[in-house]
Design a protein around this motif. Structure first.
Motif, PDB file in Angstrom:
ATOM      1  N   ARG A   1      -1.832  -1.885  -3.241  1.00 59.71           N
ATOM      2  CA  ARG A   1      -2.984  -2.428  -2.528  1.00 59.71           C
ATOM      3  C   ARG A   1      -3.834  -1.247  -2.088  1.00 59.71           C
ATOM      4  NH1 ARG A   1      -1.099  -6.148   1.849  1.00 59.71           N
ATOM      5  NH2 ARG A   1      -0.074  -4.267   2.513  1.00 59.71           N
ATOM      6  N   ARG A   2      -5.062  -1.246  -2.496  1.00 57.95           N
ATOM      7  CA  ARG A   2      -6.000  -0.190  -2.120  1.00 57.95           C
ATOM      8  C   ARG A   2      -6.720  -0.593  -0.841  1.00 57.95           C
ATOM      9  NH1 ARG A   2      -3.702   3.446  -4.918  1.00 57.95           N
ATOM     10  NH2 ARG A   2      -3.813   3.205  -7.143  1.00 57.95           N
ATOM     11  N   CYS A   3      -6.876   0.356   0.055  1.00 57.42           N
ATOM     12  CA  CYS A   3      -7.530   0.107   1.338  1.00 57.42           C
ATOM     13  C   CYS A   3      -8.922  -0.495   1.116  1.00 57.42           C
ATOM     14  CB  CYS A   3      -7.631   1.410   2.119  1.00 57.42           C
ATOM     15  SG  CYS A   3      -8.248   1.177   3.771  1.00 57.42           S
TER      16      CYS A   3
ATOM     17  N   SER B   1      -9.789  -3.048  -0.612  1.00 63.01           N
ATOM     18  CA  SER B   1     -10.010  -3.744  -1.875  1.00 63.01           C
ATOM     19  C   SER B   1      -9.356  -5.117  -1.846  1.00 63.01           C
ATOM     20  CB  SER B   1      -9.437  -2.937  -3.034  1.00 63.01           C
ATOM     21  OG  SER B   1      -9.556  -3.666  -4.229  1.00 63.01           O
TER      22      SER B   1
ATOM     23  N   ASP C   1       0.824  -1.203   0.000  1.00 61.96           N
ATOM     24  CA  ASP C   1       0.000   0.000   0.000  1.00 61.96           C
ATOM     25  C   ASP C   1       0.864   1.260   0.000  1.00 61.96           C
ATOM     26  OD1 ASP C   1       0.962  -0.253   2.564  1.00 61.96           O
ATOM     27  OD2 ASP C   1      -0.987  -0.316   3.534  1.00 61.96           O
TER      28      ASP C   1
ATOM     29  N   GLU D   1       1.403  -4.125  -7.961  1.00 60.76           N
ATOM     30  CA  GLU D   1       0.177  -3.359  -7.775  1.00 60.76           C
ATOM     31  C   GLU D   1       0.122  -2.762  -6.386  1.00 60.76           C
ATOM     32  OE1 GLU D   1      -3.320  -5.668  -8.559  1.00 60.76           O
ATOM     33  OE2 GLU D   1      -2.480  -7.405  -7.572  1.00 60.76           O
TER      34      GLU D   1
END
Length: 159
Positions: A33-35, A37, A8, A31
């Protein structure tokens, strides 16, 4: 060797990718990491590119998922493909035999990173408490207070 990096933090993501390239990865899928997701399109791309005998490198086992279910599901997918896994931070490599000690160490790392905690009656602290109870060094009320449970729960799990 294909590699996968996930974080993230953009700086940590770049550092992971660098370590994976240095380890010999021909291609690194990365990638952020989206909170909140659970979507991992780049990891899905990695899996679609893996063939039997291929090697997937990751920086840490937690890159495969944010909880144990995700990690074990992805390990099963790797095995079904016939691909191998190299985990840089632990040195785990499924191309060679993994000892029970190595597996236990990896499992504890995943547990610690995922925030999962064991029930109180499965901890080393509880085992020490039972010994103290058996010796008469503490009472059931003291054991209950120590572990934040009722006295009845102490008796139920004492055996």
């Amino acid at each position: 060797m294909l590699a996968y990096a996930r974080s993230d933090d953009p700086a940590q993501l770049a550092a992971q990718a660098g370590r994976l390239k240095q380890a010999g990865a021909s291609q690194v899928f990365s990638e952020l990491r989206r909170c909140g997701s659970a979507l991992t399109p780049e990891l899905d791309r990695v899996f679609s590119n893996l063939r039997p005998g291929d090697l997937l490198a990751i920086d840490t086992l937690v890159s495969l998922g944010s909880d144990l279910r995700d990690i074990f599901e992805r390990l099963s997918r790797l095995r079904a493909i016939g691909a191998h896994l190299l985990v840089l931070d632990s040195g785990a490599d499924t191309r060679r035999a993994v000892s029970l000690f190595d597996a236990a160490s990896l499992f504890s790392q995943v547990i610690a990173a995922s925030g999962v905690t064991l029930p109180f009656h499965q901890t080393d602290e509880w085992r020490r408490t039972v010994i103290e109870l058996d010796r008469g060094d503490i009472t059931a009320d003291q054991a209950a207070a120590r572990h934040g449970v009722s006295r009845a729960t102490v008796y139920r799990h004492r055996a």
